[in-house]
Design a protein around this motif. Structure first.
Motif, PDB file in Angstrom:
ATOM      1  N   THR A   5       6.206   1.658  -8.859  1.00 34.21           N
ATOM      2  CA  THR A   5       6.967   2.176  -7.727  1.00 34.21           C
ATOM      3  C   THR A   5       7.514   3.557  -8.051  1.00 34.21           C
ATOM      4  N   ALA A   6       8.010   3.728  -9.264  1.00 34.40           N
ATOM      5  CA  ALA A   6       8.525   5.032  -9.684  1.00 34.40           C
ATOM      6  C   ALA A   6       7.422   6.087  -9.610  1.00 34.40           C
ATOM      7  N   GLN A   7       6.230   5.736 -10.066  1.00 30.81           N
ATOM      8  CA  GLN A   7       5.103   6.673 -10.014  1.00 30.81           C
ATOM      9  C   GLN A   7       4.738   6.991  -8.572  1.00 30.81           C
ATOM     10  N   ARG A   8       4.772   5.978  -7.708  1.00 32.66           N
ATOM     11  CA  ARG A   8       4.454   6.191  -6.298  1.00 32.66           C
ATOM     12  C   ARG A   8       5.468   7.154  -5.673  1.00 32.66           C
ATOM     13  N   LEU A   9       6.771   7.005  -6.007  1.00 36.11           N
ATOM     14  CA  LEU A   9       7.785   7.920  -5.489  1.00 36.11           C
ATOM     15  C   LEU A   9       7.514   9.357  -5.946  1.00 36.11           C
ATOM     16  N   LEU A  49      16.378   4.900   0.329  1.00 37.61           N
ATOM     17  CA  LEU A  49      15.015   4.409   0.570  1.00 37.61           C
ATOM     18  C   LEU A  49      14.611   4.672   2.019  1.00 37.61           C
ATOM     19  N   ILE A  50      15.516   4.424   2.942  1.00 40.54           N
ATOM     20  CA  ILE A  50      15.226   4.672   4.359  1.00 40.54           C
ATOM     21  C   ILE A  50      14.997   6.169   4.589  1.00 40.54           C
ATOM     22  N   SER A  51      15.842   6.995   3.981  1.00 39.49           N
ATOM     23  CA  SER A  51      15.682   8.450   4.109  1.00 39.49           C
ATOM     24  C   SER A  51      14.353   8.915   3.543  1.00 39.49           C
ATOM     25  N   LEU A  52      13.957   8.368   2.387  1.00 38.73           N
ATOM     26  CA  LEU A  52      12.677   8.737   1.777  1.00 38.73           C
ATOM     27  C   LEU A  52      11.508   8.335   2.674  1.00 38.73           C
ATOM     28  N   ALA A  53      11.562   7.122   3.220  1.00 34.29           N
ATOM     29  CA  ALA A  53      10.485   6.652   4.087  1.00 34.29           C
ATOM     30  C   ALA A  53      10.351   7.557   5.309  1.00 34.29           C
ATOM     31  N   LYS A  54      11.476   7.923   5.905  1.00 30.81           N
ATOM     32  CA  LYS A  54      11.430   8.820   7.075  1.00 30.81           C
ATOM     33  C   LYS A  54      10.896  10.188   6.681  1.00 30.81           C
ATOM     34  N   LEU A  55      11.383  10.724   5.589  1.00 27.91           N
ATOM     35  CA  LEU A  55      10.980  12.049   5.128  1.00 27.91           C
ATOM     36  C   LEU A  55       9.489  12.107   4.822  1.00 27.91           C
ATOM     37  N   VAL A  58       6.338   7.297   5.996  1.00 30.31           N
ATOM     38  CA  VAL A  58       5.743   6.007   5.634  1.00 30.31           C
ATOM     39  C   VAL A  58       6.753   4.904   5.931  1.00 30.31           C
ATOM     40  N   SER A  59       6.274   3.673   5.980  1.00 28.37           N
ATOM     41  CA  SER A  59       7.182   2.542   6.167  1.00 28.37           C
ATOM     42  C   SER A  59       7.839   2.210   4.833  1.00 28.37           C
ATOM     43  N   LEU A  60       8.920   1.455   4.901  1.00 29.07           N
ATOM     44  CA  LEU A  60       9.557   0.989   3.657  1.00 29.07           C
ATOM     45  C   LEU A  60       8.589   0.144   2.848  1.00 29.07           C
ATOM     46  N   ASP A  61       7.783  -0.644   3.550  1.00 30.17           N
ATOM     47  CA  ASP A  61       6.802  -1.476   2.855  1.00 30.17           C
ATOM     48  C   ASP A  61       5.803  -0.616   2.096  1.00 30.17           C
ATOM     49  N   GLU A  62       5.320   0.446   2.715  1.00 35.58           N
ATOM     50  CA  GLU A  62       4.378   1.344   2.042  1.00 35.58           C
ATOM     51  C   GLU A  62       5.049   2.063   0.875  1.00 35.58           C
ATOM     52  N   LEU A  63       6.323   2.370   1.039  1.00 38.34           N
ATOM     53  CA  LEU A  63       7.059   3.069  -0.008  1.00 38.34           C
ATOM     54  C   LEU A  63       7.236   2.189  -1.247  1.00 38.34           C
ATOM     55  N   LEU A  64       7.497   0.902  -1.021  1.00 34.14           N
ATOM     56  CA  LEU A  64       7.856   0.015  -2.129  1.00 34.14           C
ATOM     57  C   LEU A  64       6.738  -0.884  -2.629  1.00 34.14           C
TER      58      LEU A  64
END
Length: 107
Positions: A5-9, A49-55, A58-64
């Motif tokens: 997850t860290a790498q994906r971020l 997390l919500i801010s990152l997904a919006k920015l 992507v969805s939260l699911d895709e983010l995590l």
């Protein structure tokens, strides 16, 4: 937070053209906070997390959660690391045996 997850971020940040400092400014955080997320030392809180997904768009699911394709890559890498550890352990055992035989021969 896990390493995947860290790498994906980190990958998402780079793909959107943000530096750690730029992302931190956008979110109102320190660069160190972003850096810790990307090293899996801490996790973004829900608001971030919500801010990152919006920015990132992507969805939260895709983010995590990794996709099936990424899951397959992760599994392959884990298996590859396990084989590497086994090979290193076998090499250490052979080295230990050789040292024991050399010691026995010397005495």
């Amino acid at each position: 937070m896990n390493v995947e997850t860290a790498q994906r971020l980190a990958d998402l940040r780079r793909s959107k053209g943000f530096s750690q400092e730029g992302l931190a400014r956008k979110l109102g955080l320190s660069r160190q906070a972003v850096s810790k997320w990307e090293r899996a030392e801490s996790s973004p809180d829900t608001e971030n997390l919500i801010s990152l997904a919006k920015l990132y768009g992507v969805s939260l699911d895709e983010l995590l959660n990794p996709s099936d394709e990424i899951e397959d890559d992760i599994e392959f890498e884990n298996e590859d690391r396990a084989r590497q550890r086994e090979a290193e352990a076998a090499e250490r055992a052979r080295t230990h045996e050789a040292a024991a035989r050399a010691t026995e021969a010397a005495t």
